[in-house]
Design a protein around this motif. Structure first.
Motif, PDB file in Angstrom:
ATOM      1  N   CYS A  66       5.767 -48.620 -23.040  1.00 23.29           N
ATOM      2  CA  CYS A  66       7.070 -49.227 -22.804  1.00 23.29           C
ATOM      3  C   CYS A  66       7.323 -50.227 -23.923  1.00 23.29           C
ATOM      4  O   CYS A  66       6.401 -50.919 -24.368  1.00 23.29           O
ATOM      5  CB  CYS A  66       7.057 -49.938 -21.456  1.00 23.29           C
ATOM      6  SG  CYS A  66       8.555 -50.883 -21.108  1.00 23.29           S
ATOM      7  N   VAL A  67       8.555 -50.308 -24.351  1.00 21.24           N
ATOM      8  CA  VAL A  67       8.883 -51.275 -25.397  1.00 21.24           C
ATOM      9  C   VAL A  67       8.499 -52.684 -24.968  1.00 21.24           C
ATOM     10  O   VAL A  67       8.116 -53.512 -25.789  1.00 21.24           O
ATOM     11  CB  VAL A  67      10.372 -51.174 -25.815  1.00 21.24           C
ATOM     12  CG1 VAL A  67      11.294 -51.667 -24.712  1.00 21.24           C
ATOM     13  CG2 VAL A  67      10.627 -51.917 -27.103  1.00 21.24           C
ATOM     14  N   CYS A  68       8.512 -52.944 -23.664  1.00 19.12           N
ATOM     15  CA  CYS A  68       8.136 -54.256 -23.153  1.00 19.12           C
ATOM     16  C   CYS A  68       6.663 -54.574 -23.402  1.00 19.12           C
ATOM     17  O   CYS A  68       6.274 -55.733 -23.445  1.00 19.12           O
ATOM     18  CB  CYS A  68       8.460 -54.377 -21.671  1.00 19.12           C
ATOM     19  SG  CYS A  68       7.604 -53.179 -20.618  1.00 19.12           S
ATOM     20  N   THR A  94       8.910 -40.179 -30.140  1.00 19.58           N
ATOM     21  CA  THR A  94       9.999 -39.760 -29.265  1.00 19.58           C
ATOM     22  C   THR A  94      10.163 -40.878 -28.237  1.00 19.58           C
ATOM     23  O   THR A  94       9.272 -41.716 -28.077  1.00 19.58           O
ATOM     24  CB  THR A  94       9.696 -38.426 -28.552  1.00 19.58           C
ATOM     25  OG1 THR A  94       8.496 -38.556 -27.805  1.00 19.58           O
ATOM     26  CG2 THR A  94       9.578 -37.285 -29.552  1.00 19.58           C
ATOM     27  N   SER A  95      11.293 -40.897 -27.555  1.00 21.68           N
ATOM     28  CA  SER A  95      11.504 -41.946 -26.556  1.00 21.68           C
ATOM     29  C   SER A  95      12.226 -41.383 -25.345  1.00 21.68           C
ATOM     30  O   SER A  95      12.880 -40.346 -25.418  1.00 21.68           O
ATOM     31  CB  SER A  95      12.306 -43.104 -27.149  1.00 21.68           C
ATOM     32  OG  SER A  95      13.625 -42.688 -27.442  1.00 21.68           O
ATOM     33  N   GLU A  96      12.076 -42.120 -24.248  1.00 23.93           N
ATOM     34  CA  GLU A  96      12.729 -41.759 -22.998  1.00 23.93           C
ATOM     35  C   GLU A  96      13.105 -43.044 -22.279  1.00 23.93           C
ATOM     36  O   GLU A  96      12.267 -43.935 -22.106  1.00 23.93           O
ATOM     37  CB  GLU A  96      11.767 -40.942 -22.136  1.00 23.93           C
ATOM     38  CG  GLU A  96      12.330 -40.556 -20.799  1.00 23.93           C
ATOM     39  CD  GLU A  96      11.305 -39.817 -19.937  1.00 23.93           C
ATOM     40  OE1 GLU A  96      11.570 -39.684 -18.733  1.00 23.93           O
ATOM     41  OE2 GLU A  96      10.261 -39.397 -20.457  1.00 23.93           O
ATOM     42  N   TYR A 103      10.534 -45.944 -23.099  1.00 21.29           N
ATOM     43  CA  TYR A 103       9.136 -45.606 -23.314  1.00 21.29           C
ATOM     44  C   TYR A 103       9.020 -44.750 -24.562  1.00 21.29           C
ATOM     45  O   TYR A 103       9.793 -43.809 -24.757  1.00 21.29           O
ATOM     46  CB  TYR A 103       8.573 -44.851 -22.103  1.00 21.29           C
ATOM     47  CG  TYR A 103       8.384 -45.754 -20.909  1.00 21.29           C
ATOM     48  CD1 TYR A 103       7.137 -46.263 -20.598  1.00 21.29           C
ATOM     49  CD2 TYR A 103       9.465 -46.117 -20.108  1.00 21.29           C
ATOM     50  CE1 TYR A 103       6.960 -47.111 -19.517  1.00 21.29           C
ATOM     51  CE2 TYR A 103       9.296 -46.961 -19.022  1.00 21.29           C
ATOM     52  CZ  TYR A 103       8.034 -47.451 -18.736  1.00 21.29           C
ATOM     53  OH  TYR A 103       7.870 -48.294 -17.672  1.00 21.29           O
ATOM     54  N   TYR A 104       8.049 -45.077 -25.396  1.00 17.47           N
ATOM     55  CA  TYR A 104       7.832 -44.370 -26.661  1.00 17.47           C
ATOM     56  C   TYR A 104       6.535 -43.596 -26.593  1.00 17.47           C
ATOM     57  O   TYR A 104       5.563 -44.034 -26.004  1.00 17.47           O
ATOM     58  CB  TYR A 104       7.788 -45.365 -27.824  1.00 17.47           C
ATOM     59  CG  TYR A 104       9.143 -45.953 -28.092  1.00 17.47           C
ATOM     60  CD1 TYR A 104      10.023 -45.327 -28.970  1.00 17.47           C
ATOM     61  CD2 TYR A 104       9.565 -47.100 -27.431  1.00 17.47           C
ATOM     62  CE1 TYR A 104      11.280 -45.849 -29.195  1.00 17.47           C
ATOM     63  CE2 TYR A 104      10.827 -47.622 -27.650  1.00 17.47           C
ATOM     64  CZ  TYR A 104      11.678 -46.989 -28.528  1.00 17.47           C
ATOM     65  OH  TYR A 104      12.933 -47.494 -28.745  1.00 17.47           O
ATOM     66  N   ARG A 105       6.548 -42.431 -27.216  1.00 20.46           N
ATOM     67  CA  ARG A 105       5.385 -41.550 -27.280  1.00 20.46           C
ATOM     68  C   ARG A 105       5.259 -41.064 -28.711  1.00 20.46           C
ATOM     69  O   ARG A 105       6.241 -40.745 -29.352  1.00 20.46           O
ATOM     70  CB  ARG A 105       5.590 -40.380 -26.330  1.00 20.46           C
ATOM     71  CG  ARG A 105       4.463 -39.372 -26.341  1.00 20.46           C
ATOM     72  CD  ARG A 105       4.688 -38.258 -25.314  1.00 20.46           C
ATOM     73  NE  ARG A 105       4.602 -38.726 -23.947  1.00 20.46           N
ATOM     74  CZ  ARG A 105       3.469 -38.936 -23.277  1.00 20.46           C
ATOM     75  NH1 ARG A 105       2.317 -38.716 -23.861  1.00 20.46           N
ATOM     76  NH2 ARG A 105       3.477 -39.348 -22.047  1.00 20.46           N
ATOM     77  N   VAL A 106       4.012 -41.023 -29.201  1.00 26.55           N
ATOM     78  CA  VAL A 106       3.748 -40.473 -30.517  1.00 26.55           C
ATOM     79  C   VAL A 106       3.950 -38.965 -30.436  1.00 26.55           C
ATOM     80  O   VAL A 106       3.540 -38.336 -29.470  1.00 26.55           O
ATOM     81  CB  VAL A 106       2.312 -40.803 -30.977  1.00 26.55           C
ATOM     82  CG1 VAL A 106       1.936 -40.013 -32.217  1.00 26.55           C
ATOM     83  CG2 VAL A 106       2.188 -42.295 -31.239  1.00 26.55           C
TER      84      VAL A 106
END
Length: 122
Positions: A66-68, A94-96, A103-106
């Motif tokens: 999470c960006v947080c 990628t993000s959702e 939320y970011y994912r490699v």
């Protein structure tokens, strides 16, 4: 001829889509287009803050963050957002959006292809 499967580098078409890009550097010279796409990825990782954010996402439990959870990298929140956007544009993340958080994912295929492209140099 080797039986080793070579994964292509991936390049974003749209923020969440990826398409094949480039062969291992030892296989053949890159075309101008392939070099441009590859350079964009490495340029995105060439900034220390972006590299740190990428590392935080990649090493986060579950493979996403999470960006947080990753915004404490010594720069303002708008600057973090800018750097995450650059990593997404380069096809590395990628993000959702889930509620108010992103939320970011490699992008694992991209990382594997980059590693394979460079790993063939040794």
């Amino acid at each position: 001829m080797s039986n080793v499967k070579v994964l292509p580098l991936l390049e974003p078409e749209a923020p969440e889509a990826v398409v094949p890009c480039c062969p291992p550097l030892t296989e053949r010279p890159l075309t101008a287009d392939e070099a441009e796409k590859t350079a964009r990825m490495f340029k995105a990782l060439g900034d220390p803050v972006r590299l740190r954010l990428f590392s935080l996402v990649a090493s986060h439990e579950g493979g996403e963050a999470c960006v947080c959870d990753i915004s404490d990298v010594g720069v303002s929140q708008p600057t973090v957002s800018h750097h995450l956007k650059k990593l997404k544009e380069a096809g590395l993340l990628t993000s959702e959006r889930r509620g108010t958080w992103v939320y970011y994912r490699v992008e694992p295929a991209v990382v594997a292809a980059m590693g394979q492209m460079l790993g063939s140099l040794g």
